[in-house]
Design a protein around this motif. Structure first.
Motif, short mmCIF file in Angstrom:
data_model
loop_
_atom_site.label_atom_id
_atom_site.label_comp_id
_atom_site.label_asym_id
_atom_site.label_seq_id
_atom_site.Cartn_x
_atom_site.Cartn_y
_atom_site.Cartn_z
N ARG A 125 40.98 51.83 26.63
CA ARG A 125 40.93 50.40 26.34
C ARG A 125 39.53 49.83 26.55
O ARG A 125 39.12 48.90 25.85
N HIS A 126 38.77 50.37 27.49
CA HIS A 126 37.44 49.85 27.76
C HIS A 126 36.47 50.09 26.60
O HIS A 126 35.53 49.32 26.42
N VAL A 127 36.66 51.15 25.84
CA VAL A 127 35.77 51.43 24.71
C VAL A 127 36.30 50.86 23.41
O VAL A 127 35.64 51.00 22.37
N MET A 128 37.46 50.25 23.45
CA MET A 128 38.02 49.68 22.23
C MET A 128 37.12 48.61 21.60
O MET A 128 36.99 48.56 20.38
N PRO A 129 36.46 47.73 22.39
CA PRO A 129 35.56 46.76 21.75
C PRO A 129 34.44 47.43 20.96
O PRO A 129 34.09 47.00 19.86
N ILE A 130 33.86 48.50 21.53
CA ILE A 130 32.78 49.19 20.82
C ILE A 130 33.33 49.92 19.59
O ILE A 130 32.70 49.92 18.53
N ILE A 131 34.52 50.52 19.74
CA ILE A 131 35.14 51.17 18.58
C ILE A 131 35.43 50.11 17.52
O ILE A 131 35.26 50.35 16.31
N GLY A 132 35.87 48.93 17.96
CA GLY A 132 36.10 47.84 17.02
C GLY A 132 34.83 47.44 16.29
O GLY A 132 34.83 47.14 15.09
N LYS A 133 33.69 47.43 17.01
CA LYS A 133 32.41 47.12 16.36
C LYS A 133 32.04 48.19 15.35
O LYS A 133 31.48 47.89 14.29
N CYS A 134 32.36 49.45 15.67
CA CYS A 134 32.09 50.52 14.70
C CYS A 134 32.92 50.30 13.43
O CYS A 134 32.41 50.45 12.31
N LEU A 135 34.17 49.94 13.62
CA LEU A 135 35.01 49.68 12.45
C LEU A 135 34.54 48.44 11.70
O LEU A 135 34.57 48.41 10.45
N GLU A 136 34.08 47.43 12.45
CA GLU A 136 33.51 46.26 11.78
C GLU A 136 32.25 46.63 11.00
O GLU A 136 32.00 46.09 9.92
N GLY A 137 31.46 47.55 11.56
CA GLY A 137 30.27 48.01 10.83
C GLY A 137 30.63 48.70 9.54
O GLY A 137 29.95 48.54 8.52
N ILE A 138 31.71 49.48 9.56
CA ILE A 138 32.16 50.14 8.33
C ILE A 138 32.61 49.09 7.32
O ILE A 138 32.28 49.17 6.12
N THR A 139 33.34 48.09 7.79
CA THR A 139 33.76 47.02 6.89
C THR A 139 32.56 46.25 6.36
O THR A 139 32.49 45.90 5.17
N ARG A 140 31.58 46.00 7.22
CA ARG A 140 30.37 45.29 6.80
C ARG A 140 29.60 46.10 5.76
O ARG A 140 29.01 45.54 4.82
N ALA A 141 29.60 47.42 5.94
CA ALA A 141 28.90 48.27 4.97
C ALA A 141 29.54 48.14 3.60
O ALA A 141 28.85 48.09 2.58
N GLY A 142 30.88 48.10 3.56
CA GLY A 142 31.54 47.92 2.27
C GLY A 142 31.30 46.54 1.69
O GLY A 142 31.18 46.37 0.47
N THR A 143 31.20 45.52 2.56
CA THR A 143 30.96 44.17 2.08
C THR A 143 29.55 44.00 1.54
O THR A 143 29.31 43.22 0.61
N ASN A 144 28.58 44.72 2.11
CA ASN A 144 27.19 44.58 1.70
C ASN A 144 26.86 45.27 0.39
O ASN A 144 25.73 45.17 -0.09
#
Length: 582
Positions: free
Chosen positions: A232-251
Motif C-alpha cells: 500500500r505504501h508504494v501504491m501512490p508511486i505506482i499510481g504515478k507510473c500509471l498516470e505517466g502511461i496515461t499522460r504519454a497516450g494523451t500527449n
C-alpha cells in the motif's frame, strides 16, 4: 501438570506457523523480484539502442510516448523490487529474528517446568522410601515385642534370655519411632513441595508461556498487516507510473507527427510541369504544320525538354550539380522549325535520342567515370546527394558543429596566451617555450576549422540558406551572432577589434560571482595580474577556466588575475552566461 504436554504442543504449533509464514513471504518476494526482473528485461528489449533508427524516430510523439511507457514500466519494476525488499527486511528478517528469541524463551520455560517436576518426583520418592522403611521397622518392632512377651511367659526361658528379648524389642521400637518421625518429616516436606509446584511454580511457568504465545500471535498479526501495508505504501508511486502511461497516450499528437515528418523529409524540388504534346503527324501532312500544336525538335532538345519528367539519366545514386561538366562537347544544331523530320529520326525519337547519346558518351566513358567518382566524394561532403531542403538543414547543422569546435579552440588559444604571458613575466612559474607546441597545434586547428567553416557557408549560400550561423572572431562572437559574407576583410578586422573591446568593457561591469580569501601574499608584478595580501578578501569576477588563473576585483574597482592555488574560493554563485546585445 497434566496439561503441560498440551501447552508444549500448542506453543510448538505456533512457532511452526511463524516459520511457515516467513517462508510464504520469502516466496512472495522471489515472485516480486522475478516479476521486476522480467519487466526490466522487457523494457530493455523494446527500448531503442543508442544511435539506432528507432532513437531517431523519437521526435514523433507516438514513438516518444512508447519510450515514455517503457520508462514508466522500468520505474514500475523498481517499485516491485522495493516491495520485495521491504517485505524481506520488515517481515522475513524481523520475524526470523523474533522466532529465534521465542524458541529460546520457550525452551527455557519448558526446562524450568521439567526441573520442577523432576524435583517434586524426587521428593515423592524420598517420601515413599521413608514410608516403606517406617512400615518395615514397625513390623519388626511388633515382632520383637511379641517375642519378648512370649519369652517372658516361657517357664523354661532363663532370665538372661528374657532380658535380651526385652532389649531387642525396645531397640526395634526405638528404630520404628525414628522411622515414623522421618516419614512424618518427608510427608510434610513433600506436601509443601507439592503445593509449591501446583500453586506457584507451574502456574508461573504457564503464565510465562501464555504471555510468550500471546506476544507471538501479536507479532504475527503485525506481520500480516505489514504484508498489505508494504504494497500500500508504494501504491501512490505506482499510481504515478500509471498516470505517466496515461499522460504519454494523451500527449500523442497525430497532426504534429505529420508536420515533423514533412519537415524532416521535405525535398524542396519543384513540382513537374505539364507534359507537352508531341506531334508525329508532320511527316504525313506538311500542310497542317501551321495548325499543329507543337513542332518536333531534335533528339537533344527532346531530352532537355523531358528533364522534369520522372525519366532521368545517370542519377540513380548521385546527381551531378548543374555546374558540373556536360558530357556533350557541343550541342547539335536543331532541325529547322516546321521543316521535315530527319530520316534518322524515324518513328521512335526516344530510341534515336538514346543512340545519339551513346555514340557521344562512349569515347569519354573512362574520363566520365573518374569525374563521377570525384564529384561523388565532393557531393557526399557537401550533401549534394540530398534534396535541397534536407541539404540546407545538414549544412546548417555541420556549420553549427564546426562553430562550436572553433570556439573551444579559441578559448584554449586565449588561455594558452595568458599562461605564456605569465610565464614570460614570472619565469619561476614555468617555461614559455613548453607551450609553443600546444599554441602551434591550436592555431593549426583554428585555421583548419575556419577553412571548413567558410567552405560549408559557401555551400549553404549556394543551396539558398539564410547563412545565420555563428561567426567566431579571434576572441569573441560578432555582436549579432550572424555571418555577413559581403563584408570586406578590412571591415571584418575592424569589427573584430571592436567586439574585443566591447567584451572586456562589459566584463568590467559584470557582477561578482563569488568571493575568495588569499592564502598567501602575491606581488602581482606581471601585466594583467593584481597584488594581494594574505587574508585579504576579494570578489571573484571570472572563475578558473583551466589555466590556473582566477580574475578578481577589489572594492575600489581594481581588477586582475591571481593564481587560483593562492586563494580559497567561497560563496560561489551560479554562473550566468552573458549574452552579447544584438
Amino acid at each position: 501438570m497434566d496439561q503441560c504436554d498440551i501447552i508444549d504442543k500448542h506453543t510448538q504449533s505456533g512457532l511452526d506457523l511463524v516459520e511457515k509464514y516467513v517462508k510464504f513471504v520469502k516466496e512472495r518476494t522471489e515472485i516480486e523480484q522475478n516479476y521486476a526482473k522480467q519487466l526490466r528485461n522487457l523494457s530493455k528489449k523494446y527500448s531503442p539502442k543508442r544511435g539506432s533508427k528507432e532513437e531517431q524516430e523519437c521526435r514523433f510523439s507516438n514513438h516518444q510516448a512508447f519510450l515514455d511507457i517503457l520508462n514508466e514500466m522500468n520505474d514500475y519494476a523498481g517499485q516491485r523490487e522495493l516491495i520485495a525488499e521491504n517485505m524481506m527486511i520488515n517481515i522475513c528478517i524481523e520475524l526470523t529474528k523474533y522466532l529465534q528469541e521465542l524458541k529460546q524463551e520457550r525452551k527455557m520455560h519448558l526446562s524450568e517446568a521439567k526441573k520442577a517436576q523432576q524435583y517434586l518426583e524426587g521428593t515423592y520418592k524420598q517420601l515413599d522410601n521413608s514410608k516403606k522403611r517406617f512400615e518395615r521397622e514397625w513390623r519388626e518392632a511388633e515382632k520383637a515385642a511379641q517375642y519378648a512377651e512370649k519369652t517372658d511367659q516361657d517357664l523354661n526361658a532363663t532370665k538372661a534370655d528374657v532380658e535380651k528379648a526385652k532389649q531387642q524389642a525396645h531397640m526395634r521400637t526405638h528404630i520404628a519411632e525414628e522411622c515414623k518421625n522421618d516419614y512424618a518429616s518427608q510427608l510434610q516436606k513433600y506436601n509443601k513441595e507439592q503445593n509449591q509446584f501446583y500453586f506457584t511454580d507451574m502456574p508461573l511457568i504457564f503464565n510465562r508461556l501464555q504471555d510468550m504465545d500471546e506476544r507471538r500471535i501479536k507479532k504475527l498479526a503485525q506481520g500480516y498487516i505489514l504484508f498489505a501495508d508494504t504494497e500500500r505504501h508504494v501504491m501512490p508511486i505506482i499510481g504515478k507510473c500509471l498516470e505517466g502511461i496515461t499522460r504519454a497516450g494523451t500527449n500523442v499528437n497525430e497532426r504534429n507527427d505529420s508536420v515533423v515528418l514533412i519537415e524532416q523529409h521535405k525535398s524542396g524540388f519543384e513540382r513537374p510541369g505539364d507534359v507537352e504534346f508531341e506531334d508525329y503527324s508532320q511527316g504525313i501532312n506538311r500542310a497542317s504544320s501551321d495548325s499543329s500544336l507543337s513542332t518536333p525538335k531534335g533528339p537533344l532538345e527532346l531530352l532537355g525538354r523531358n528533364k522534369n519528367k520522372t525519366f532521368r539519366l545517370f542519377n540513380k545514386k548521385s546527381k551531378l550539380p548543374s555546374s558540373s561538366i556536360s558530357p556533350f562537347s557541343t550541342p547539335p544544331t536543331p532541325s529547322p522549325a516546321n521543316g521535315p523530320p530527319s530520316p534518322k529520326f524515324g518513328r521512335d525519337p526516344l530510341s534515336y535520342c538514346l543512340k545519339e547519346i551513346n555514340k557521344t558518351v562512349k569515347p569519354r566513358i573512362s574520363s566520365f567515370r573518374t569525374l563521377k567518382r570525384t564529384v561523388s566524394v565532393i557531393g557526399q561532403e557537401g550533401f549534394t546527394h540530398l534534396p535541397p531542403e534536407q541539404r540546407r538543414k545538414r549544412l546548417q547543422q555541420k556549420i553549427d558543429d564546426i562553430s562550436k569546435e572553433l570556439q573551444k579552440e579559441m578559448d584554449q588559444s586565449e588561455a594558452l596566451g595568458k599562461m605564456k604571458d605569465v610565464y614570460e613575466k614570472n619565469p619561476q612559474m614555468g617555461d614559455p617555450a613548453s607551450l609553443a607546441p600546444q599554441i602551434t597545434q591550436t592555431a593549426q586547428n583554428m585555421e583548419r576549422l575556419r577553412g571548413e567553416l567558410n567552405k560549408y557557408e559557401s555551400w549553404l549560400a549556394e543551396a539558398g540558406g539564410r547563412g545565420d550561423s555563428i561567426r567566431y572572431s579571434t576572441h569573441s562572437l560578432n555582436n549579432n551572432g550572424a555571418h555577413n559574407p559581403n563584408r570586406s576583410d578590412t571591415d571584418s578586422s575592424q569589427a573584430i577589434y571592436t567586439e574585443f573591446d566591447d567584451e572586456f568593457e562589459e566584463e568590467e561591469l559584470a557582477a561578482p560571482i563569488g568571493q575568495c580569501t588569499a592564502l598567501y601574499s602575491f606581488p602581482g608584478s606581471s601585466e594583467g595580474t593584481i597584488s594581494m595580501q594574505e587574508g585579504e578578501v576579494l570578489s571573484v569576477v571570472e572563475e578558473d577556466k583551466g589555466d590556473g588563473w582566477t580574475r578578481v576585483r577589489r572594492n575600489n574597482g581594481d581588477e586582475g588575475y591571481i593564481p587560483t592555488s593562492y586563494a580559497t574560493i567561497t560563496n560561489m554563485k551560479c554562473a550566468v552566461t552573458r549574452i552579447d546585445k544584438t
